[in-house]
Design a protein around this motif. Structure first.
Motif, PDB file in Angstrom:
ATOM      1  N   SER A 143     -25.674  40.315  -6.923  1.00 54.36           N
ATOM      2  CA  SER A 143     -24.309  40.835  -6.875  1.00 54.36           C
ATOM      3  C   SER A 143     -24.172  42.118  -7.689  1.00 54.36           C
ATOM      4  O   SER A 143     -23.284  42.915  -7.447  1.00 54.36           O
ATOM      5  N   LEU A 144     -25.073  42.309  -8.659  1.00 51.69           N
ATOM      6  CA  LEU A 144     -25.037  43.531  -9.453  1.00 51.69           C
ATOM      7  C   LEU A 144     -26.386  44.213  -9.258  1.00 51.69           C
ATOM      8  O   LEU A 144     -27.271  44.155 -10.103  1.00 51.69           O
ATOM      9  N   VAL A 145     -26.500  44.841  -8.090  1.00 51.94           N
ATOM     10  CA  VAL A 145     -27.777  45.398  -7.661  1.00 51.94           C
ATOM     11  C   VAL A 145     -28.070  46.686  -8.416  1.00 51.94           C
ATOM     12  O   VAL A 145     -27.154  47.448  -8.721  1.00 51.94           O
ATOM     13  N   THR A 174     -13.442  54.000 -11.465  1.00 50.53           N
ATOM     14  CA  THR A 174     -13.055  53.240 -10.285  1.00 50.53           C
ATOM     15  C   THR A 174     -14.272  52.928  -9.401  1.00 50.53           C
ATOM     16  O   THR A 174     -15.136  53.781  -9.218  1.00 50.53           O
ATOM     17  N   GLY A 175     -14.329  51.688  -8.935  1.00 46.67           N
ATOM     18  CA  GLY A 175     -15.381  51.303  -7.988  1.00 46.67           C
ATOM     19  C   GLY A 175     -16.773  51.145  -8.559  1.00 46.67           C
ATOM     20  O   GLY A 175     -17.737  51.034  -7.810  1.00 46.67           O
ATOM     21  N   THR A 176     -16.905  51.104  -9.884  1.00 46.59           N
ATOM     22  CA  THR A 176     -18.255  50.992 -10.455  1.00 46.59           C
ATOM     23  C   THR A 176     -18.733  49.542 -10.536  1.00 46.59           C
ATOM     24  O   THR A 176     -19.909  49.295 -10.791  1.00 46.59           O
ATOM     25  N   GLY A 177     -17.814  48.575 -10.337  1.00 38.23           N
ATOM     26  CA  GLY A 177     -18.243  47.177 -10.360  1.00 38.23           C
ATOM     27  C   GLY A 177     -17.692  46.382 -11.539  1.00 38.23           C
ATOM     28  O   GLY A 177     -18.291  45.396 -11.948  1.00 38.23           O
ATOM     29  N   LYS A 178     -16.522  46.786 -12.054  1.00 45.47           N
ATOM     30  CA  LYS A 178     -15.960  46.078 -13.208  1.00 45.47           C
ATOM     31  C   LYS A 178     -15.633  44.622 -12.860  1.00 45.47           C
ATOM     32  O   LYS A 178     -15.884  43.718 -13.641  1.00 45.47           O
ATOM     33  N   GLU A 179     -15.079  44.439 -11.670  1.00 44.46           N
ATOM     34  CA  GLU A 179     -14.725  43.070 -11.295  1.00 44.46           C
ATOM     35  C   GLU A 179     -15.991  42.226 -11.059  1.00 44.46           C
ATOM     36  O   GLU A 179     -16.024  41.045 -11.399  1.00 44.46           O
ATOM     37  N   VAL A 180     -17.013  42.850 -10.490  1.00 47.15           N
ATOM     38  CA  VAL A 180     -18.279  42.139 -10.297  1.00 47.15           C
ATOM     39  C   VAL A 180     -18.818  41.676 -11.649  1.00 47.15           C
ATOM     40  O   VAL A 180     -19.246  40.532 -11.809  1.00 47.15           O
ATOM     41  N   LYS A 285     -10.478  51.802 -16.956  1.00 47.79           N
ATOM     42  CA  LYS A 285     -11.149  52.918 -16.298  1.00 47.79           C
ATOM     43  C   LYS A 285     -11.402  54.044 -17.285  1.00 47.79           C
ATOM     44  O   LYS A 285     -12.143  54.968 -17.026  1.00 47.79           O
ATOM     45  N   LEU A 325     -28.939  50.287  -3.223  1.00 47.47           N
ATOM     46  CA  LEU A 325     -27.578  49.807  -2.997  1.00 47.47           C
ATOM     47  C   LEU A 325     -27.197  49.936  -1.521  1.00 47.47           C
ATOM     48  O   LEU A 325     -26.607  49.033  -0.938  1.00 47.47           O
ATOM     49  N   PHE A 329     -26.099  46.983   1.094  1.00 43.69           N
ATOM     50  CA  PHE A 329     -24.862  46.893   1.874  1.00 43.69           C
ATOM     51  C   PHE A 329     -25.163  46.823   3.369  1.00 43.69           C
ATOM     52  O   PHE A 329     -24.456  46.149   4.118  1.00 43.69           O
ATOM     53  N   VAL A 361     -19.521  52.933  -6.390  1.00 45.44           N
ATOM     54  CA  VAL A 361     -20.207  51.987  -5.497  1.00 45.44           C
ATOM     55  C   VAL A 361     -19.313  51.555  -4.333  1.00 45.44           C
ATOM     56  O   VAL A 361     -19.779  51.357  -3.215  1.00 45.44           O
ATOM     57  N   ARG A 362     -18.010  51.449  -4.585  1.00 44.18           N
ATOM     58  CA  ARG A 362     -17.120  51.061  -3.488  1.00 44.18           C
ATOM     59  C   ARG A 362     -17.170  52.096  -2.374  1.00 44.18           C
ATOM     60  O   ARG A 362     -17.217  51.748  -1.187  1.00 44.18           O
ATOM     61  N   GLU A 365     -20.311  51.671  -0.482  1.00 41.67           N
ATOM     62  CA  GLU A 365     -20.233  50.463   0.350  1.00 41.67           C
ATOM     63  C   GLU A 365     -19.488  50.772   1.654  1.00 41.67           C
ATOM     64  O   GLU A 365     -19.901  50.343   2.732  1.00 41.67           O
TER      65      GLU A 365
HETATM   66  N1  LIG Z   1     -24.176  47.073  -8.723  1.00 39.46           N
HETATM   67  C1  LIG Z   1     -23.586  46.636  -7.610  1.00 39.46           C
HETATM   68  N2  LIG Z   1     -24.297  45.969  -6.681  1.00 39.46           N
HETATM   69  C2  LIG Z   1     -23.720  45.533  -5.543  1.00 39.46           C
HETATM   70  N3  LIG Z   1     -22.431  45.712  -5.248  1.00 39.46           N
HETATM   71  C3  LIG Z   1     -21.665  46.355  -6.139  1.00 39.46           C
HETATM   72  C4  LIG Z   1     -22.203  46.835  -7.354  1.00 39.46           C
HETATM   73  N4  LIG Z   1     -21.217  47.447  -8.043  1.00 39.46           N
HETATM   74  C5  LIG Z   1     -20.123  47.357  -7.285  1.00 39.46           C
HETATM   75  N5  LIG Z   1     -20.365  46.700  -6.134  1.00 39.46           N
HETATM   76  C6  LIG Z   1     -19.434  46.462  -5.036  1.00 39.46           C
HETATM   77  O1  LIG Z   1     -18.588  47.602  -4.989  1.00 39.46           O
HETATM   78  C7  LIG Z   1     -17.244  47.224  -4.759  1.00 39.46           C
HETATM   79  C8  LIG Z   1     -16.393  47.675  -5.929  1.00 39.46           C
HETATM   80  O2  LIG Z   1     -16.692  46.883  -7.085  1.00 39.46           O
HETATM   81  P1  LIG Z   1     -15.534  46.356  -8.071  1.00 39.46           P
HETATM   82  O3  LIG Z   1     -14.336  45.937  -7.291  1.00 39.46           O
HETATM   83  O4  LIG Z   1     -16.144  45.361  -8.972  1.00 39.46           O
HETATM   84  O5  LIG Z   1     -15.250  47.718  -8.823  1.00 39.46           O
HETATM   85  P2  LIG Z   1     -14.141  48.031  -9.923  1.00 39.46           P
HETATM   86  O6  LIG Z   1     -14.806  48.771 -11.005  1.00 39.46           O
HETATM   87  O7  LIG Z   1     -13.412  46.770 -10.276  1.00 39.46           O
HETATM   88  O8  LIG Z   1     -13.190  49.022  -9.126  1.00 39.46           O
HETATM   89  P3  LIG Z   1     -11.648  49.424  -9.474  1.00 39.46           P
HETATM   90  O9  LIG Z   1     -11.688  50.198 -10.738  1.00 39.46           O
HETATM   91  O10 LIG Z   1     -11.254  50.284  -8.323  1.00 39.46           O
HETATM   92  O11 LIG Z   1     -10.897  48.147  -9.569  1.00 39.46           O
HETATM   93  C9  LIG Z   1     -17.255  45.727  -4.565  1.00 39.46           C
HETATM   94  O12 LIG Z   1     -17.309  45.428  -3.193  1.00 39.46           O
HETATM   95  C10 LIG Z   1     -18.509  45.290  -5.260  1.00 39.46           C
HETATM   96  O13 LIG Z   1     -19.024  44.126  -4.700  1.00 39.46           O
END
Ligand SMILES: Nc1ncnc2c1ncn2[C@@H]1O[C@H](COP(=O)(O)OP(=O)(O)OP(=O)(O)O)[C@@H](O)[C@H]1O
Ligand SMILES: [Mg+2]
Length: 448
Positions: A143-145, A174-180, A285, A325, A329, A361-362, A365
């Protein structure tokens, strides 16, 4: 076996002349006088291709084609056919031969076909290596590739933080994977059996955040018909994810700080305290130092939250992970679409590497999802950009530059940031390497 070409012919003269012209072009060749011996030397991990005469005593070239494809359906086989044997050659193409060449042939003709076949072969073998790598990984790695050292380090820190019960602050664009990262912190922690509850502090009107977080009793405010449990209670025994914490209103920050310290909440309109056992993971962010200095973020809350930090670097600082990555995807898309999806060619990969990925990353994707649908590489904003980097429009110079940048980044990552190992491997002088890194804005900091 590290040979580029397995060359099969029963005529020593033909073998020798074909070998010479290929080797002159820098292509390594291993010769066999029979198909049986050639096949015995081949396995699907090899990035090698076959060139074979059709008419030979013992196993023929077409039989070799069948057997080679049975070992690896994606291996290119170039057949050399006798003059006027076109119907047989066409049949061979239908049966999966990569190309055929009619005797007598000019060396350039063979060379052109071999180069294309080798490029295709390398793509297949590289993609397989990526796929194998992806499938052999743990849930966290899936999930964190990423193989970039910064991401490896992030996974290590994440794993060790997960085992503790301390609150964690995640920092990333934004979109770097914080929620992941937040979800993995939960899943790898002893709290995995509890709820993971996410709340976006930026998206809620100030008046609602409070009841969202702490819940309310019936009649606590106009419209509060029934009592309602807040997110803190819902996350009891689990993890509460406070996203965009930087945009939480100041007044709420004070209440949050109190809850973090006392681990008790009071529903709106109630006076009974409810003990809460949650781990708080917050994400921002922006470095919170900025909002603190601007007076829109409480300094005490900032210190309280930033005991354990996880920083996710933007994608442009870990470009060596883009191919992995993207492949990840594409694979996800293939599973969803239940069919094979296209793979990027080297020029398309170079295009991906050249982009700065403001959406991180978003954004990648989304581009991968469209690519999987056969729409090619569509990068938003590129057309408005003066340096528009479009496959059809890019000049040779631009394409080469993008390729060069990709090679530099990959090589630096392989050498784990060691400049010396890198310029030696690339066969350039120290100065050339430094100049080129400067030209592409790659700094050694990007590498760890
Ligand atoms: N290292 C990773 N490997 C695989 N997928 C990733 C990776 N980092 C992010 N993603 C994917 O990219 C998308 C964005 O990730 P996420 O929602 O965690 O980002 P975020 O930092 O929370 O963004 P925001 O600031 O916009 O809320 C998701 O679909 C997530 O699964
Ligand atoms: Mg998010």
């Amino acid at each position: 076996m590290s040979t580029d070409v397995i060359l099969v012919d029963d005529e020593p003269d033909l073998l020798e002349s074909a070998r010479q012209s290929l080797e002159l072009a820098g292509i390594s060749v291993t010769c066999y006088s029979s198909a049986e011996k050639a096949l015995a030397a081949f396995s699907p991990v090899h990035s090698t291709i076959f060139i074979s005469d059709v008419r030979m005593p013992g196993m023929s070239g077409t039989e070799l084609l069948d057997r080679a494809l049975a070992i690896d359906p994606a291996v290119p086989v170039i057949l050399i056919t006798g003059h006027g044997d076109i119907p047989m050659a066409i049949q061979a193409i239908r049966d999966g031969a990569y190309d055929f060449i009619e005797k007598p042939f000019a060396p350039e003709q063979l060379l052109g076909s071999v180069r294309r076949a080798l490029e295709r072969r390398r793509l297949v073998v590289d993609n397989r290596a990526l796929r194998d790598e992806l499938s052999s990984r743990s849930a966290l790695e899936r999930s964190l590739v990423g193989k970039n050292p910064a991401i490896e380090k992030l996974r290590q820190r994440l794993t060790s933080f997960a085992a503790t019960d301390a609150d964690v602050l995640i920092l990333g664009e934004t979109g770097t994977g914080k929620e992941v990262v937040a979800r993995n912190l939960h899943l790898l922690s002893p709290r995995a059996g509890g709820n993971f509850v996410a709340i976006n502090c930026g998206a809620l009107p100030e008046t609602i955040i409070e009841s969202e977080l702490f819940g309310h009793e019936a009649g606590a405010f106009t419209g509060a018909v029934k009592a309602r449990q807040g997110k803190f209670e819902f996350a009891h025994g689990g993890t509460l994810f406070l996203d965009e914490i930087e945009s939480m209103p100041l007044e709420m920050q004070a209440r949050l700080l109190r809850v973090l310290e006392e681990r008790k909440i009071i529903r709106l309109g109630a006076n009974k305290e409810i003990p809460i056992d949650v781990r708080v993971v917050a994400a921002t962010k922006e470095e919170l130092r900025g909002p603190v200095d601007r007076g829109v973020f409480r300094e005490d809350l900032y210190y309280r939250l930033s005991v354990l930090n996880l920083v996710i670097p933007p994608l442009r600082n870990r470009k060596d992970d883009i191919p992995l990555l993207f492949e990840n995807f594409l694979q996800n898309s293939a599973v969803r679409l239940k069919r094979e999806v296209p793979r990027p060619n080297p020029a398309e990969l170079a295009l991906l590497i050249a982009h700065a990925w403001p959406g991180n990353v978003r954004e990648l994707e989304n581009v991968a999802m469209r690519f999987a649908l056969g729409l090619g590489i569509e990068i938003a904003g590129l057309s408005e950009d003066n340096r528009a980097f479009n496959l059809d429009q890019a000049t040779l110079h631009e394409q080469l530059a993008a390729l060069e940048e990709m090679i530099l980044r990959q090589s630096l990552a392989r050498c784990q940031g060691s400049m010396k190992a890198c310029y030696e491997q690339l066969g350039v002088s120290r100065k050339t390497l430094y100049d080129k890194l400067k030209k592409y804005g790659i700094s050694a900091d990007d590498l760890d």
